[in-house]
Design an enzyme around this catalytic site. Sequence first.
Site, short mmCIF file in Angstrom:
data_model
loop_
_atom_site.label_atom_id
_atom_site.label_comp_id
_atom_site.label_asym_id
_atom_site.label_seq_id
_atom_site.Cartn_x
_atom_site.Cartn_y
_atom_site.Cartn_z
CB CYS A 1 -0.70 0.04 1.10
SG CYS A 1 -1.35 -1.30 1.39
NE ARG B 1 4.80 1.78 -1.01
CZ ARG B 1 5.35 2.12 -0.45
NH1 ARG B 1 6.49 2.47 -0.55
NH2 ARG B 1 5.03 1.44 0.69
CD1 TRP C 1 -0.55 -5.76 -4.07
CD2 TRP C 1 -0.25 -6.84 -1.96
NE1 TRP C 1 0.32 -7.24 -3.93
CE2 TRP C 1 0.79 -7.49 -3.15
CE3 TRP C 1 -0.31 -7.35 0.01
CZ2 TRP C 1 0.54 -8.75 -2.52
CZ3 TRP C 1 0.26 -8.00 -0.49
CH2 TRP C 1 0.94 -9.09 -1.41
CG ASN D 1 1.95 0.02 4.19
OD1 ASN D 1 1.85 -0.62 3.78
ND2 ASN D 1 2.78 0.64 3.83
N GLY D 2 -0.28 -1.35 5.71
CA GLY D 2 0.46 -3.49 7.12
C GLY D 2 -0.79 -4.08 7.17
CD GLU E 1 16.57 -13.42 -10.38
OE1 GLU E 1 15.65 -13.46 -9.14
OE2 GLU E 1 16.30 -12.06 -10.62
CE LYS F 1 12.62 -11.51 -12.53
NZ LYS F 1 13.72 -10.42 -10.65
CD GLU G 1 9.34 -11.41 -10.75
OE1 GLU G 1 8.81 -10.31 -9.25
OE2 GLU G 1 10.18 -10.98 -10.78
CG HIS H 1 18.76 -36.52 -7.41
ND1 HIS H 1 19.12 -38.25 -7.40
CD2 HIS H 1 19.61 -36.56 -7.70
CE1 HIS H 1 20.16 -38.45 -7.21
NE2 HIS H 1 20.45 -37.44 -7.80
CE LYS I 1 11.40 -2.14 -7.64
NZ LYS I 1 12.00 -3.52 -7.93
#
Length: 608
Positions: A2, A27, A74, A98-99, A480, A484, A487, A503, A603
Amino acid sequence: MCGIIGILGTTDVAPLIVDGLKRLEYRGYDSAGVATIDHGRLDRRRAPGKLGNLQAALDARPLAGRTGIGHTRWATHGAPNEANAHPHSTPRVSVVHNGIIENFAELKRELEGYGRRFESETDAEVCPQLITHYLESENVGPVEAFRKAIARLKGAFAFVAIFTGEDNLMVGARKGSPLAIGRGEGEMFLGSDSYALAPFTNRVTYLEEGDIVVATREGFEIFNERGEKVSRPEMISSAADALVDKDGHRHFMAKEIHEQPEVIAHTLSRYIDAANETVRLAENAFDFSRLSSLTISACGTAYYAGLISKYWFESWARLPVEIDIASELRYRSVPYKDQGGAIFVSQSGETADTLAALREAKARGQKIAAVVNVPESSIAREADIIFPMAAGPEIGVASTKAFTCQLTALAAIAIAAGRQRGTIDDMEERRLVRALLETPRHVAEALRQAGAIEAIANDIAKARDVLYIGRGVSFPLALEGALKLKEISYIHAEGYAAGELKHGPIALIDEELPVIVIAPPDALFEKTISNMHEVMARGGKALLISDRAGIAAAGDGLWASIEAPTVEPILAPIVYAVAIQLLAYYTATNKGTDVDQPRNLAKSVTVE
Ligand code: M6R
């Protein structure tokens, strides 16, 4: 996460708030809203989806008023619809948050018991309801009602409130989530970070944990958790200088990928004495020769940067490295050693899990360093040592240039550690420093493959799943690469250590599955290529990322290849990162997804 903006202004503030919220879009959010006080009257507009929807609501029914708050939400509790969008209001107060409020359910039951009626599914709404309860039942003023409400809340949060009948008052609180005050000329601002405040002022004061700020246009007072008046330092923020535009690129992510030669060079300049080909660390940095152990922790991409650096610290400094994801590390009973050091890696410097893991390690006697991009962030301020990365503002949700700058900083630190511990000599230091100084040029060369990578990405875009494999330093890069791709393109992708394929994951191989093989010509090259042949023997589509000699040595039968520059193999992740970033980027643009603000992602993850 947020985003919050509050303004005590000199003209109508709703348009300014929307402009400020635009700077917080990076964000991540799924609804937005604005509330203002006009001639003492509270009113608000809210809308699900992007800021364009809020703008349309404001165009249809404009909001007047020189006092206002705004929010990008968010979603955590309740769907991203208008009813759950902030600001949350009662007839007396309007609040943005926010939170997460952990005890909201019990507070909501208590308040409903007093007859208060809730209109959203959010945890945030308990805050205006509690404030109103204290205003009405205890006949206290707005600031005292706010203070009493905040004292009842458990969790990690930041709040800003404005009040009916109060045209020159804005109150904010910080506990766990950042909140900054911006001082203007006859104006006052509150915001989630300095980027939000940048259009208005560069004079920024950060609240500390437990602080409450009471602001008017003329000034502000800060009170700590015990209610004592305190002063916090004012800083001149560099965020105002940051060019937050796409510089001709279609997306921030593309711009940030292409900025890498420059920002890696900037990061190097913070660590390298180019004339003497040595690494120089700040005077207060670790004395690595005395460290008993090193713990490294972070989340997401920053964690993968840390994981690559584990190979460097072990190889060059012979230093035992404990590494874990911050959300795990914070709850493990780690047997920290005396004289231990811990490095936390974070682009934003606000990631809640990383910050909590840092505090735990600090409480357990570890000396704390942060590799961090935002110098004013919570993680930077709580660390004993700051190892800077000079990536500049990273706006795209998918981390790209921050990753390569984290790697650059960590490589330099690991070389310095090797020198201090006597495990590499000055010749080896000079050789490694020369190789590091070559990375901006190599990254620029890697970017020239963009056209070829776009053509391959058009095929990857048709895949349902993708595997990435690598060994040694290329294993975390495989992780990574998979992160990438998933997402931003929403294609399912996994990264594996190449030796682990047989395996289990090899069962997935068929002619539909692209397998991306990251294999710089290093000591493990032959072994990785054997694993690639095992994939090909089962009909799998192998895409090899290596240099010209590596691709030639791999033989026939490749589905595709991406040629990387020839580099010092152990530093290859810094340069090979470009190929996996571009592959994800072009796959996503081919699929038409929202590259800079992928669904469900934020973000800066300031909640647990
Ligand atoms: O700001 P931080 O570096 O602490 O963020 C950590 C992760 O949230 C971040 O790297 C995330 O994984 C990115 N979206 C990856 O591209």
